[in-house]
Enzyme design. Structure first.
Site, PDB file in Angstrom:
ATOM      1  N   ASP A 246      15.552  17.968   1.248  1.00 35.57           N
ATOM      2  CA  ASP A 246      15.417  16.950   2.016  1.00 35.57           C
ATOM      3  C   ASP A 246      14.728  16.872   3.216  1.00 35.57           C
ATOM      4  OD1 ASP A 246      16.786  18.598   3.848  1.00 35.57           O
ATOM      5  OD2 ASP A 246      18.855  17.746   3.921  1.00 35.57           O
TER       6      ASP A 246
ATOM      7  N   CYS B 246     -23.826   7.372  -4.621  1.00 36.08           N
ATOM      8  CA  CYS B 246     -23.489   8.559  -5.705  1.00 36.08           C
ATOM      9  C   CYS B 246     -22.811   9.572  -5.046  1.00 36.08           C
ATOM     10  CB  CYS B 246     -24.809   8.693  -6.247  1.00 36.08           C
ATOM     11  SG  CYS B 246     -26.170   9.897  -5.247  1.00 36.08           S
TER      12      CYS B 246
ATOM     13  N   CYS C 234     -24.903  11.163  -2.016  1.00 34.31           N
ATOM     14  CA  CYS C 234     -24.664  10.588  -0.888  1.00 34.31           C
ATOM     15  C   CYS C 234     -23.473  11.073  -0.263  1.00 34.31           C
ATOM     16  CB  CYS C 234     -24.736   8.980  -1.147  1.00 34.31           C
ATOM     17  SG  CYS C 234     -26.066   8.133  -1.822  1.00 34.31           S
TER      18      CYS C 234
ATOM     19  N   ASP D 172      16.866  22.747  -3.366  1.00 27.47           N
ATOM     20  CA  ASP D 172      18.195  22.577  -2.487  1.00 27.47           C
ATOM     21  C   ASP D 172      19.383  21.850  -3.206  1.00 27.47           C
ATOM     22  OD1 ASP D 172      19.701  22.749  -0.127  1.00 27.47           O
ATOM     23  OD2 ASP D 172      19.144  20.657   0.226  1.00 27.47           O
TER      24      ASP D 172
ATOM     25  N   ASP E  91      15.261  22.245   5.245  1.00 25.18           N
ATOM     26  CA  ASP E  91      14.671  22.984   4.144  1.00 25.18           C
ATOM     27  C   ASP E  91      13.141  22.940   4.384  1.00 25.18           C
ATOM     28  OD1 ASP E  91      16.359  23.229   2.191  1.00 25.18           O
ATOM     29  OD2 ASP E  91      16.372  21.015   2.100  1.00 25.18           O
TER      30      ASP E  91
END
Length: 848
Positions: free
Chosen positions: A641, A13, A16, A443, A645
């Protein structure tokens, strides 16, 4: 810092997983830890000089769970996620079958007299009360034994003062079982004294059936959860299955089959038709048609020739080729994708961390509520047995399974669905943040546009296009200028003649001068023509028009005679306008940043329907612009890309890399779009929104369930209506809540982005003959084609025609050996259509 993945066993659970996470996070040298309940994985970043993997494993074991380091085993020996899930499901199935086999007759015997069901004579009547009770006792023992893990883990964690869901189950079922034994003693004593009223009372309140039913119903819920885990592991399992186990390597002119793990960088490998590409590499000999659908999501095979890259895990559909291995082992694109998906499903979104914190304190609070309800009702005069039943019901109905499953299930299914569609989400946090994006920064080169310049226009000054192209290509072939390649490529495709050039000179900032057949020839800008005495007045307006469209016009002259103009441009991707329109429909502002000049940027802005563009920016300016938008309170996604960038991708709230071919894209971005299609940007945002909506639905139902269930189980309706919740009903309700949450999350497997079809008002305007008249009318054409013989042929022709700008609604018919399509007026000539089909390897016999 070292980052290691661990496999955790014994978690049942969210309490845990919270305990394991808390235990490891408290260790010196550990900087971050994330535990995933569904996949049973733990990702830990730690300083190996302070703490080791063995120390972490010991800490987890000390908390009552099992742990093993994934890096400790060879890759080939590691179990697949689907195999682990399958083993868990089989284990739960066996437990469920055994539990059901003994619980069903136990329930029948326990409820038979109350419901008027027929019972064997030896179980009926007060004189057989001990046989009746002892039979139930024997039937419940196998159920308790096969589900001993609930008790082993539950009481162990209770002893360690970190109670979890197993603790609630163990206490609830154990209390019912203990009360049943108490009842047997009461029955035996009453039979000895002849007190048949007490015998009857305790015969009806044995609670052995409640103890067994609690375990059986919870095991049923766990079985469904295990099945869900198997389904959510499908994406990773399918990716892992893509990698072949063997590879054929060429050594000393001989073919050898070796394990793919033994392939080294630089090895020459052989891949035959129908085989899977073993690792990443470059084709050195031969050609092929490769099915890359599993990696990119692209349904049609991609033609590959010498020099082209191939990716491990893709399938060679036809042809034979040799390849040089350039990335092996953990460095292949497939291995990186698998690692990305695993890390994403093992990470936690902020909303999941909140749920874990709630679950961490929920269990002990529930135990106090159960104890308080028992004491309160006992003090109010209820029988001990009734008060105990109330306490047991509170313990059982409060199990926070649904709360713990609500977030990780949805995230795992969502990231798996994204991976299947070529959208790789690197972390659950990225998935959560993306749903709130209100501004997308694009871009230009390689994102909005194709990223590769091509010849867009051949404008003659009264002569032949063949002569214009021949002179230009002959001069440009000797140049290394970026604009030379598309002109030479266009000439090769059109079959233009290449002439010998003498006295070749490159004039910086102007163009090229050379002699062809003894006649001076020129290719360059206005300044070169003016200084060479070439009259360009007749084409000046056309050149200006081309420049306004974002194209670069080159004047071509022979002697003092202007032959014409050749325009070169980086063309817009076919789906860019539609993707931008889709983002705007979603209420998202779209801005384009580019290093190009303002006039080119403005032309692209008009073509794709953007409202704002910022031109002539360097990478640092892009990052600064993203930061400025964030300071205005916007949630910003940067799409690029991943190379120039990178600063902006890292700065943005969500960095989205177009194309996964470069390491920097994977490093800098939060989401990687394998198909390099801008349409996947709105799809990724819609996926994020769908996942967050699903999580909120799950959390709502989990909280509502506990909010209503606990007071009812505690007896809130008893005083007014005399209604008490039987522990069996509580167990059924708890299991149902967990299963419903999982089933709701699994709906994400059917997620499809809602993308609108581009209508006429959204079409990209095509400038016809540079007179600024925007033509949007579509013409229908039929092309007669020879050489097609199968579905692969029709698919190849369809793809070839769809790649021609302005072409849509392509339909290829094998029987009539023809293709019908629609073309924006002026967007694609018959020659372009013919060339596309012939380049694909087929013959065009007519176009109408």
């Amino acid at each position: 810092m070292q980052k290691t993945m661990f496999d955790i066993t014994g978690m049942t659970c969210s309490a845990c997983s919270a305990r394991v996470e808390k235990t490891v996070a408290a260790m010196d040298g550990v900087s971050s830890v994330s535990v995933n309940l569904l996949s049973n994985h733990m990702s830990v970043t730690y300083d190996e000089n302070v703490v080791t993997a063995d120390d972490i494993i010991k800490a987890v074991e000390g908390a009552g769970y099992g742990a093993s380091s994934r890096s400790a085993a060879r890759k080939g020996e590691q179990p697949k996620p689907a195999d682990i899930a399958k083993q868990e499901m089989q284990s739960m199935k066996r437990r469920l079958i055994v539990s059901a086999v003994f619980t069903i007759p136990l329930f029948y015997i326990a409820m038979g007299e109350m419901l008027g069901w027929p019972l064997p004579g030896f179980l009926s009547g007060m004189e057989n009360a001990m046989v009746y009770a002892f039979t139930q006792f024997l039937l419940v023992l196998p159920v308790l034994f096969v589900n001993y893990k609930y008790f082993a883990l539950g009481f162990k964690n209770l002893w360690k003062r970190s109670p979890n869901m197993d603790s609630l189950i163990a206490l609830g079922s154990g209390a019912a079982f203990g009360y049943g034994i108490y009842a047997i003693y009461k029955i035996a004593g009453a039979l000895g004294t002849g007190d048949m009223a007490v015998v009857h009372q305790f015969s009806m309140d044995l609670y052995f059936e409640s103890s067994a039913m609690i375990l059986t119903l919870i095991t049923l819920g766990k079985f469904f959860e295990a099945r869900a885990k198997g389904r959510t592991s499908d994406a990773i399992a399918k990716l892992m299955d893509l990698a072949p186990k063997k590879a054929i390597v060429l050594k000393d002119g001989k073919e050898q089959e070796i394990p793919v793990d033994d392939v080294a960088h630089g090895d020459i490998l052989i891949v035959r038709a129908g085989s899977t590409v073993p690792v990443d590499g470059v084709i050195t000999q031969g050609y092929s048609s490769v099915d890359e659908s599993a990696i990119t999501g692209e349904s049609l095979p991609v033609d590959k020739n010498v020099g082209d890259k191939v990716t491990g895990g893709t399938i060679n559909k036809s042809g034979y080729f040799q390849m040089k291995a350039t990335a092996v082992g953990e460095n292949t694109a497939l291995a990186k994708i698998i690692r990305l998906v695993e890390e994403a499903t093992s990470s936690k979104a902020p909303i999941a961390k909140m749920a874990d914190k709630i679950s961490g304190i929920f269990v002990p609070v529930v135990m106090l509520v159960a104890l308080g309800a028992f004491i309160l009702w006992l003090a109010l005069g209820l029988h001990f047995e009734t008060a105990l039943s109330i306490g047991i019901s509170v313990l059982v109905i409060s199990c926070p399974c649904a709360l713990g499953l609500a977030t990780p299930t949805a995230i795992m299914v969502g990231t798996g669905r994204g991976a299947a569609n070529g959208i790789l989400v690197k972390s659950a946090e990225s998935l959560e943040i993306t749903h709130s994006i209100d501004t997308v920064v694009l871009d230009k080169t390689g994102t909005v546009t194709e990223g590769k310049p091509v010849v867009t226009d051949l404008v003659t000054n009264g002569g032949e296009k063949a002569q214009l192209l021949s002179v230009a290509a002959s001069l440009e072939k000797m140049s290394g200028h970026p604009l030379a390649e598309p002109i030479v490529s266009e000439a090769e495709n059109k079959g233009a003649a290449f002439e010998a050039v003498e006295d070749y000179r490159l004039i910086p900032g102007q163009g090229i001068v050379g002699k062809i057949n003894g006649i001076p020839c020129y290719a360059g800008n206005r300044k070169l023509m003016e200084e060479s005495g070439v009259d360009i007045k007749s084409s000046a307006a056309t050149a200006e028009s081309l420049a306004n469209e974002g194209k670069t016009p080159l004047y071509i002259a022979q002697g003092n005679q202007l032959l014409g103009l050749i325009a070169v441009a980086d063309t817009v991707k076919p789906t860019s306008r539609q993707a931008i329109a889709e983002l705007r429909r979603m209420g998202i502002d779209v801005i384009m940043l580019t290093g190009d000049n303002a006039r080119t940027a403005e032309a692209i802005r008009k073509q794709v329907g953007l409202q704002k563009v910022i031109a002539e920016v360097v990478p640092e300016d892009k990052e600064r612009e993203v930061r400025r938008l964030q300071q205005e309170g916007r949630k910003v996604a940067m799409v690029g890309d991943g190379i120039n960038d990178a600063p902006a991708l890292a700065r943005a709230d969500t960095g989205i890399a177009i194309g996964a071919g470069t390491d920097i894209a994977i490093e800098s971005a939060d989401i990687v779009l394998m198909k390099s299609d801008l349409m996947d940007v709105p799809a990724a945002i819609q996926l994020s929104r769908a996942v967050m909506r699903n999580i909120k639905q799950n959390l709502f139902w989990a909280f509502i369930y506990n909010t209503i269930g606990i007071p009812v189980a505690a007896g809130a309706l008893y005083g007014a209506f005399g209604i008490l919740l039987n522990p069996m009903i509580a167990a059924a309700a708890m299991s149902f809540s967990s299963v419903s949450v999982v089933l709701n999350a699994l709906r994400l497997r059917f997620f499809k982005p809602k993308l609108h079809n581009t209508d006429k008002t959204d079409e990209i305007p095509v400038i016809n003959n540079h007179n600024n008249k925007k033509e949007l009318a579509k013409m229908e054409k039929t092309i007669k084609i020879e050489g097609m013989s199968c579905g692969h042929c029709s698919a190849a022709v369809t793809k070839a025609l769809e790649s021609v700008p302005g072409v849509s609604d392509v339909n290829v018919d094998l029987e009539s050996k023809s293709a019908t399509l629609k073309v924006l007026d002026g967007a694609a000539s018959d020659g372009a259509l013919r060339k596309a089909v012939e380049d694909a390897g087929y013959e065009v016999t007519g176009i109408a």
